[in-house]
Design a protein around this motif. Sequence first.
Motif, short mmCIF file in Angstrom:
data_model
loop_
_atom_site.label_atom_id
_atom_site.label_comp_id
_atom_site.label_asym_id
_atom_site.label_seq_id
_atom_site.Cartn_x
_atom_site.Cartn_y
_atom_site.Cartn_z
N LEU A 95 0.83 -1.21 0.00
CA LEU A 95 0.00 0.00 0.00
C LEU A 95 0.86 1.26 0.00
CD1 LEU A 95 -2.91 -0.96 2.43
CD2 LEU A 95 -3.10 -0.44 -0.01
N ASN A 96 2.04 1.15 0.60
CA ASN A 96 2.95 2.30 0.65
C ASN A 96 3.86 2.39 -0.58
OD1 ASN A 96 1.94 3.07 3.15
ND2 ASN A 96 3.50 1.92 4.30
N GLY A 97 3.65 1.48 -1.54
CA GLY A 97 4.45 1.52 -2.76
C GLY A 97 5.82 0.90 -2.62
N GLN A 98 6.09 0.24 -1.51
CA GLN A 98 7.40 -0.38 -1.28
C GLN A 98 7.40 -1.82 -1.81
OE1 GLN A 98 6.95 1.06 3.01
NE2 GLN A 98 9.18 1.06 2.78
N VAL A 99 7.16 -1.94 -3.10
CA VAL A 99 6.94 -3.27 -3.68
C VAL A 99 8.22 -4.09 -3.76
CG1 VAL A 99 4.83 -2.69 -4.93
CG2 VAL A 99 7.06 -2.23 -5.99
N HIS A 100 9.37 -3.45 -3.94
CA HIS A 100 10.62 -4.21 -4.00
C HIS A 100 10.93 -4.84 -2.65
CE1 HIS A 100 11.18 -2.59 -7.95
NE2 HIS A 100 11.26 -1.35 -7.50
N GLU A 101 10.70 -4.10 -1.59
CA GLU A 101 10.89 -4.66 -0.26
C GLU A 101 9.88 -5.77 0.00
OE1 GLU A 101 11.12 -3.33 4.46
OE2 GLU A 101 10.94 -1.80 2.89
N ALA A 102 8.67 -5.58 -0.51
CA ALA A 102 7.65 -6.62 -0.37
C ALA A 102 8.07 -7.89 -1.09
CB ALA A 102 6.31 -6.13 -0.89
N ALA A 140 10.07 -13.82 -5.87
CA ALA A 140 8.62 -13.63 -5.74
C ALA A 140 7.88 -13.77 -7.06
CB ALA A 140 8.34 -12.25 -5.14
N TYR A 141 8.52 -13.40 -8.17
CA TYR A 141 7.77 -13.29 -9.41
C TYR A 141 7.31 -14.63 -9.95
CZ TYR A 141 11.29 -14.92 -12.80
OH TYR A 141 12.15 -15.69 -13.53
N TRP A 142 7.95 -15.74 -9.55
CA TRP A 142 7.48 -17.01 -10.10
C TRP A 142 6.81 -17.93 -9.10
CZ3 TRP A 142 9.29 -21.62 -8.29
CH2 TRP A 142 10.57 -21.68 -7.73
N SER A 186 1.34 -12.16 -10.74
CA SER A 186 0.86 -12.81 -11.94
C SER A 186 1.90 -13.83 -12.32
CB SER A 186 0.66 -11.78 -13.07
OG SER A 186 -0.12 -12.31 -14.11
N PRO A 187 1.54 -15.12 -12.33
CA PRO A 187 2.54 -16.19 -12.37
C PRO A 187 3.70 -15.98 -13.32
CG PRO A 187 0.38 -17.14 -12.14
CD PRO A 187 0.17 -15.66 -12.32
N GLU A 188 4.89 -15.95 -12.73
CA GLU A 188 6.17 -15.94 -13.43
C GLU A 188 6.39 -14.69 -14.28
OE1 GLU A 188 7.28 -19.75 -15.08
OE2 GLU A 188 5.85 -20.81 -13.80
N ASN A 189 5.63 -13.64 -13.99
CA ASN A 189 5.78 -12.39 -14.74
C ASN A 189 6.06 -11.25 -13.76
OD1 ASN A 189 5.99 -10.80 -16.98
ND2 ASN A 189 3.83 -10.87 -17.52
N SER A 190 6.49 -10.13 -14.30
CA SER A 190 6.77 -8.95 -13.48
C SER A 190 6.39 -7.70 -14.26
CB SER A 190 8.26 -8.91 -13.09
OG SER A 190 9.08 -8.89 -14.25
N TYR A 191 6.36 -6.57 -13.57
CA TYR A 191 6.00 -5.29 -14.18
C TYR A 191 7.01 -4.24 -13.74
CZ TYR A 191 4.20 -4.14 -9.53
OH TYR A 191 4.10 -3.90 -8.18
N TYR A 192 7.04 -3.10 -14.45
CA TYR A 192 7.91 -2.01 -14.05
C TYR A 192 7.19 -1.16 -13.00
CZ TYR A 192 11.19 -2.89 -17.88
OH TYR A 192 12.12 -3.44 -18.72
N ALA A 193 7.82 -1.10 -11.81
CA ALA A 193 7.27 -0.29 -10.73
C ALA A 193 7.54 1.19 -11.00
CB ALA A 193 7.88 -0.72 -9.40
N ALA A 194 7.13 2.04 -10.07
CA ALA A 194 7.23 3.49 -10.26
C ALA A 194 8.67 3.95 -10.46
CB ALA A 194 6.61 4.21 -9.07
N ASP A 195 9.63 3.20 -9.90
CA ASP A 195 11.03 3.59 -10.03
C ASP A 195 11.69 3.02 -11.29
OD1 ASP A 195 11.21 0.93 -9.40
OD2 ASP A 195 12.41 1.19 -7.58
N PRO A 242 11.88 -3.75 -12.25
CA PRO A 242 10.88 -4.83 -12.24
C PRO A 242 10.44 -5.20 -10.83
CG PRO A 242 12.69 -5.38 -13.69
CD PRO A 242 13.13 -4.18 -12.91
N ALA A 243 9.17 -5.46 -10.68
CA ALA A 243 8.60 -5.90 -9.41
C ALA A 243 7.58 -7.00 -9.68
CB ALA A 243 7.94 -4.73 -8.68
N ALA A 244 7.30 -7.80 -8.65
CA ALA A 244 6.37 -8.92 -8.81
C ALA A 244 5.07 -8.70 -8.04
CB ALA A 244 7.02 -10.22 -8.36
N LEU A 245 5.19 -8.33 -6.77
CA LEU A 245 3.99 -8.20 -5.95
C LEU A 245 3.25 -6.91 -6.29
CD1 LEU A 245 4.99 -9.48 -2.41
CD2 LEU A 245 4.10 -10.73 -4.38
N SER A 246 1.94 -7.00 -6.17
CA SER A 246 1.10 -5.86 -6.53
C SER A 246 -0.15 -5.84 -5.66
CB SER A 246 0.69 -5.96 -8.01
OG SER A 246 -0.04 -7.15 -8.23
#
Length: 787
Positions: A101-108, A461-463, A525-534, A537-541
């Motif tokens: 929720l705080n946008g700290q997805v890499h730490e997550a 985490a991503y897979w 999303s199984p075995e995929n990742s997205y570009y976070a705000a920074d 790549p990040a996995a959790l959302s």
Amino acid sequence: MKIQFCFLFICLTIFSFGQSQDTMAQSNKDPLQHILWYENPAEVWKDALPVGNGRLGGMVFGQPSTEHIQLNEDSLWPGAADWGEGRGNAQDLAKLRELILNGQVHEADEKIIEFFSYRDVIRSHQTMGDLYLNFDHTKEITNYQRQLDMSTGVSKVSYQVGGHSFEQTVFASAPDDVMVIHLSTDLPEGFSLAIDMERPLDEGHQTVKVHSDASDQIMMTGEITQYGAKKDSESRPLDYGVKFKTIVKVHETDGKTSSDQGTLHIKGARTLTLLLIANTSFHQTDIDYRNQVQLDQLSFKTYDQLLKSHIQDFSRYYNRTELVLGDTELNRLPIDKRLQRLKEGHKDADLAAKLFHYGRYLLISSSRPGTNPANLQGLWNKDIVAPWNADYHLNINLQMNYWPAGPTQLQEMELPLFDLIDRMIERGKITARQQYGISRGSVIHHTSDLWAAPWMRAKRAYWGAWIHGGGWISRHYWEHYQFTADTTFLENRAYPALKEIASFYVDWLQKDAKTGKYISSPESSPENSYYAADGKPAALSYGSAMGHQIISDVFQNTLAAAHVLGIDDEFTAEVQERLDNLFSGVSLGPDGRILEWNEPYDEPEKGHRHMSHLYALHPGDDITENNKAEFEGAQKTIDYRLQHGGAGTGWSRAWMINFNARLLDATSAEDNLYKLLQISTGNNLFNEHPPFQIDGNFGYTAGLAELLLQSHEGFIRILPALPPSWKNGAIKGLVARGNIIIDISWENGQAKQIRFKSPADQSIKVLYLGEMHTINLKKSETKTIDL
């Protein structure tokens, strides 16, 4: 075009379409229609031919000098159910949600692995070993041929030695639970051979002892270990596991037998029948007793009786469905040469039909009531450490294994799946409570094994940081009911399983402060990742398309099952409330594609092999032609992925065929099914991930069924996506939801005759060429429609 339906009531005794049935009739006269044949022996494992009875299997090489049969049994796993039920706690979950929720997805991404995951795990299904038949052939080998008859489950090898014939027959019988090897020759002096068994070393450790205690048999006794096992990405040697004993016994021969030091000798035989039995501590409490009982029972049966009962058993499943597409003149070419023709750009409709039948053959051979379900390699694994452990991946692969079961009349073969998932659900209740603080229901993560482990295993985490293995697999309980109309199964097995998974989701979901909708978090999303705000790549959302699509699907199926059973209680009210207020899993991005996450993120792998956000198209049923924007959005999603190199793996291409079918895109379906044959199919027709992974075989078979018949929308579509080049053909014995058995023949790309048979009185809607028709079916009667 106005279609006139002519109704004829007849009794279904044989499969015949009258004048329009020439294709099927001619094909049934071709003795090679269901045979895979080759002019050379297999030099490597992936070219050998598989046999199996669901539990016991072999890969037959067909070598004339030293025959090699690689052996498998479905319960040969190291360890036990002793690695816990999971880790972490409710406070860890709360921390993860706060980080996201705080946008700290890499730490997550890091914390979810630290909190919950067992990280890298090596604990693999393993080979039983190898059987070698060492012949004394000294003369030239000529006129060699090996084959697999898919309709009978019998592998044969024939050749001549110095002008005299030699034949080998191998099959794995389910009714007698034995592998049978029969050898014969017309050599006046007969043949001689030495028979050995062995098993690969486990990290240098011997795990079996091969010995003999009688002149007519040898045995291999062992225990499955994994000295290279890992847990938490660290070495965790396992010196224990499933125990087994394999016996090879001479059953019938006119030669002389002897044994010494674990080798069985046969001299001067013109005929020889060997029996191979194997039992394990997973299936039996007393292995020795069970082996002796089997041998005693088998001693009263001749080879001919064993063969007859095997063929009767195997064929009664296999022959339920038949697909004929023409090009049968190519049956005079061996399979490897036909595959080469495909690679050179030629089409081969009959080989496409053979691959359809092969999927059914493999399912009958690797999954029978009372066995373990088909794993990533079905039953056939040559390794101590198999690719991806040859385990059970629940983020599509295990599910894909069973997609053909309902549509192609192999519903019984799905029962082992439910046996395993029932065990997972029980263990997953503990995981849900201890790991996430959720007291109701069950959670199953993305991978499991023989021991029904429900916990998370992923180094990244991503897979693997994904909680929806149970949610996706629960669809199979509902669909099994839909295809069988078995209300006893629905009441006793399907609804209880659905309720456990739905209960977990009811308590897992959280209200979103901005929208008031229920959202699932953390998500991936199984075995995929997205570009976070920074820009990294990040996995959790905070929510994902697949997560919400699966949760919605579970809720809908649970409520539908409850409705059939007349259940209307506080729990169903809870489920309905969550469903009514669930964040949509099917949303369109700015370019019209289906969003993979709750936000229109860019992604590093634009051609990713998983198309998780199209779950609602297939195997789900929320995206249909009635939802025009979403329907078009699914097509745009596929186009985008393919433009960037998607569908590169065998199973991914097979899933694509199913997507094409649901999108009514016959041209793309044909293109993808031939690409799968050209790129991802081995000489023995095993699907290549690469390496070999059996889900692509099963997904292909299911995909062809979807091209010819669909019933997921509440009505039946006839030939919804018939490949353009398949001008003439016939399909017998497909199943529509409601347990309606349907036969279709077509000419010049249009249906000529359709036959329906139902086990109960029911009224169905049938769509063909844009017109909807209502057809009333009577119990056990066949209705034939000529067009």
